[in-house]
Design an enzyme around this catalytic site. Structure first.
Site, PDB file in Angstrom:
ATOM      1  N   GLY A  11      -3.422  -3.467   0.168  1.00 48.09           N
ATOM      2  CA  GLY A  11      -3.895  -3.636  -1.292  1.00 48.09           C
ATOM      3  C   GLY A  11      -3.183  -2.477  -2.017  1.00 48.09           C
ATOM      4  CG  ASN A  91      -6.355   1.005  -0.891  1.00 48.29           C
ATOM      5  OD1 ASN A  91      -7.140   1.698  -1.419  1.00 48.29           O
ATOM      6  ND2 ASN A  91      -5.780  -0.035  -1.842  1.00 48.29           N
ATOM      7  CB  SER A 143     -17.117   3.233  -0.764  1.00 45.01           C
ATOM      8  OG  SER A 143     -18.048   3.413  -1.964  1.00 45.01           O
ATOM      9  CE1 TYR A 156     -16.633  -2.028  -1.468  1.00 40.77           C
ATOM     10  CE2 TYR A 156     -18.140  -0.062  -2.092  1.00 40.77           C
ATOM     11  CZ  TYR A 156     -16.800  -0.582  -2.096  1.00 40.77           C
ATOM     12  OH  TYR A 156     -16.007   0.227  -2.500  1.00 40.77           O
ATOM     13  CB  ALA A 158     -22.793  -3.416   5.893  1.00 39.31           C
ATOM     14  CE  LYS A 160     -14.955   0.231   0.917  1.00 42.24           C
ATOM     15  NZ  LYS A 160     -13.529   0.115   1.282  1.00 42.24           N
ATOM     16  CB  ILE A 189     -11.900   5.436  -8.712  1.00 43.05           C
ATOM     17  CG1 ILE A 189     -12.564   6.533  -7.456  1.00 43.05           C
ATOM     18  CG2 ILE A 189     -10.288   5.653  -9.076  1.00 43.05           C
ATOM     19  CD1 ILE A 189     -12.462   7.875  -7.830  1.00 43.05           C
TER      20      ILE A 189
HETATM   21  P1  NAP Z   1      -8.879  -2.845  -7.211  1.00 41.95           P
HETATM   22  O1  NAP Z   1      -8.237  -2.437  -8.316  1.00 41.95           O
HETATM   23  O2  NAP Z   1      -9.819  -4.190  -7.248  1.00 41.95           O
HETATM   24  O3  NAP Z   1      -7.679  -3.609  -5.924  1.00 41.95           O
HETATM   25  C1  NAP Z   1      -7.904  -4.177  -4.955  1.00 41.95           C
HETATM   26  C2  NAP Z   1      -6.524  -4.203  -3.928  1.00 41.95           C
HETATM   27  O4  NAP Z   1      -6.913  -4.601  -2.767  1.00 41.95           O
HETATM   28  C3  NAP Z   1      -5.280  -5.171  -4.540  1.00 41.95           C
HETATM   29  O5  NAP Z   1      -4.228  -4.632  -4.249  1.00 41.95           O
HETATM   30  C4  NAP Z   1      -5.846  -6.588  -3.931  1.00 41.95           C
HETATM   31  O6  NAP Z   1      -4.568  -7.355  -3.726  1.00 41.95           O
HETATM   32  C5  NAP Z   1      -5.988  -5.859  -2.371  1.00 41.95           C
HETATM   33  N1  NAP Z   1      -6.723  -6.878  -1.858  1.00 41.95           N
HETATM   34  C6  NAP Z   1      -8.206  -7.196  -1.895  1.00 41.95           C
HETATM   35  N2  NAP Z   1      -8.367  -8.157  -0.989  1.00 41.95           N
HETATM   36  C7  NAP Z   1      -7.238  -8.129  -0.055  1.00 41.95           C
HETATM   37  C8  NAP Z   1      -7.012  -8.799   1.203  1.00 41.95           C
HETATM   38  N3  NAP Z   1      -7.975  -9.621   1.686  1.00 41.95           N
HETATM   39  N4  NAP Z   1      -5.997  -8.985   1.834  1.00 41.95           N
HETATM   40  C9  NAP Z   1      -4.943  -7.797   1.268  1.00 41.95           C
HETATM   41  N5  NAP Z   1      -5.142  -7.149   0.214  1.00 41.95           N
HETATM   42  C10 NAP Z   1      -6.260  -7.239  -0.526  1.00 41.95           C
HETATM   43  O7  NAP Z   1      -9.438  -1.981  -6.132  1.00 41.95           O
HETATM   44  P2  NAP Z   1      -9.568  -0.326  -6.116  1.00 41.95           P
HETATM   45  O8  NAP Z   1     -10.660   0.151  -7.007  1.00 41.95           O
HETATM   46  O9  NAP Z   1      -8.082   0.357  -6.183  1.00 41.95           O
HETATM   47  O10 NAP Z   1      -9.853  -0.091  -4.700  1.00 41.95           O
HETATM   48  C11 NAP Z   1      -9.191   0.385  -3.421  1.00 41.95           C
HETATM   49  C12 NAP Z   1     -10.191   0.655  -2.299  1.00 41.95           C
HETATM   50  O11 NAP Z   1     -10.979   1.724  -2.689  1.00 41.95           O
HETATM   51  C13 NAP Z   1     -11.197  -0.417  -1.858  1.00 41.95           C
HETATM   52  O12 NAP Z   1     -11.174  -0.370  -0.432  1.00 41.95           O
HETATM   53  C14 NAP Z   1     -12.532  -0.094  -2.607  1.00 41.95           C
HETATM   54  O13 NAP Z   1     -13.508  -0.577  -1.809  1.00 41.95           O
HETATM   55  C15 NAP Z   1     -12.282   1.417  -2.454  1.00 41.95           C
HETATM   56  N6  NAP Z   1     -13.220   2.149  -3.490  1.00 41.95           N
HETATM   57  C16 NAP Z   1     -12.909   2.138  -4.812  1.00 41.95           C
HETATM   58  C17 NAP Z   1     -13.859   2.535  -5.536  1.00 41.95           C
HETATM   59  C18 NAP Z   1     -13.644   2.568  -7.280  1.00 41.95           C
HETATM   60  O14 NAP Z   1     -14.570   3.122  -7.859  1.00 41.95           O
HETATM   61  N7  NAP Z   1     -12.833   1.958  -7.694  1.00 41.95           N
HETATM   62  C19 NAP Z   1     -14.683   3.504  -5.268  1.00 41.95           C
HETATM   63  C20 NAP Z   1     -15.018   3.712  -3.742  1.00 41.95           C
HETATM   64  C21 NAP Z   1     -14.197   3.028  -3.017  1.00 41.95           C
HETATM   65  P3  NAP Z   1      -4.090  -8.102  -4.968  1.00 41.95           P
HETATM   66  O15 NAP Z   1      -3.644  -7.357  -6.092  1.00 41.95           O
HETATM   67  O16 NAP Z   1      -3.064  -8.924  -4.488  1.00 41.95           O
HETATM   68  O17 NAP Z   1      -5.373  -9.039  -5.296  1.00 41.95           O
END
Ligand code: NAP
Length: 245
Positions: A11, A91, A143, A156, A158, A160, A189
């Site tokens: 990701g 990620n 998370s 989610y 579960a 994480k 974030i």
């Molecule tokens: P995001 O902006 O929605 O980006 C998600 C990324 O994951 C994108 O690059 C997407 O690729 C990729 N992705 C999704 N499903 C995929 C799959 N099946 N195979 C390969 N790539 C996949 O998310 P983010 O906020 O940066 O989150 C990144 C990580 O941090 C996640 O694990 C999320 O659960 C965790 N997190 C985020 C937050 C927050 O507040 N943002 C808080 C806690 C934890 P495409 O661009 O090709 O769609």
């Protein structure tokens, strides 16, 4: 000739993953940028990585699809035997928030399959060469939701929490091999994932009164990926502006 060293970020096309890719490049790693469907965004990350003077390779595969991961990542690892993936950042993740009675099987499965199964699918492909290399860093992005549980996020939380258990077990399995395995638990974030949330309202419950940035998370990933973090393993490190977990 010394081996080429790579970091693989799942990701990596957007959000936290993109910032991590840039951080890995700053540490001197060539970066494999995984994405699911957003090739243009992955190419933009690649450009940012290359600006740091290292190589970038975009690699599209769905981490939830075991066959695809084996075919694409598995054959890459097999082909490029001179390459070591020293850092793996699991990620990629998705949210499908809904209260459990209304949750569809698809919503349950897709979230578990992406975060938990995805971590397994990808880690399996890179672990053996990493063990042979006798040095490595695995960083799982989990998370706050996986630590404390969040209503509306049973799937989610579960997924994480499962990743956290796997992090702790794996850390003990491979500690002797000089490979550390840690999890990072972000709070809120600012990324596409949180775009539709009411930031103003939610920020009120965060002691720092703001959402974090992807770059702030990437700094922590950078430290855990570095040689300086050598005695830290099996930990879950929160980055959440002071939210009580
Ligand atoms: P995001 O902006 O929605 O980006 C998600 C990324 O994951 C994108 O690059 C997407 O690729 C990729 N992705 C999704 N499903 C995929 C799959 N099946 N195979 C390969 N790539 C996949 O998310 P983010 O906020 O940066 O989150 C990144 C990580 O941090 C996640 O694990 C999320 O659960 C965790 N997190 C985020 C937050 C927050 O507040 N943002 C808080 C806690 C934890 P495409 O661009 O090709 O769609």
């Amino acid at each position: 000739m010394s081996q080429k060293k790579y970091a693989l970020v799942t990701g990596g096309s957007r959000g936290i993953g993109r910032a991590i890719c840039v951080k890995m490049a700053e540490l001197g790693y060539n970066v494999i940028i995984n994405y699911k469907g957003n090739k243009d965004a992955a190419l933009e990350t690649a450009r940012l990585v290359q600006e740091k003077g290292v190589e970038a390779e975009i690699m599209g595969f769905d981490i939830a699809n075991r066959t695809e991961v084996k075919q694409i990542l598995g054959s890459w690892v097999e082909t490029y035997k001179d390459v070591v993936i020293e850092v793996l950042v699991n990620n990629a993740g998705i949210r499908q928030d809904v209260l459990l009675p209304m949750m569809s099987d698809e919503q349950w499965d897709s979230v578990i399959d992406t975060s938990l199964q995805g971590m397994y699918n990808v880690t399996k492909q890179v672990l053996t060469p990493m063990v042979m290399n006798r040095f490595g860093r695995i960083i799982n992005i989990v998370s706050l939701s996986g630590i404390k549980g969040m209503p509306g996020q049973v799937n989610y939380s579960a997924a994480k929490a499962g990743m956290i258990g796997a992090t702790k077990a794996m850390a003990q399995e491979i500690a002797r091999r000089n490979i550390t395995v840690n999890a990072i638990a972000p709070g809120f974030i600012k990324t596409d994932m949180t775009e539709e949330l009411n930031e103003k309202e939610l920020a009120n419950m965060i002691p720092m009164k703001r959402f974090g940035t992807a770059e702030e998370v990437a700094e922590l990933v950078g430290f855990l990926a570095s040689k300086q973090s050598s005695y830290i393993t099996g930990q879950v490190i929160s980055i959440n502006g002071g939210l009580y977990t």
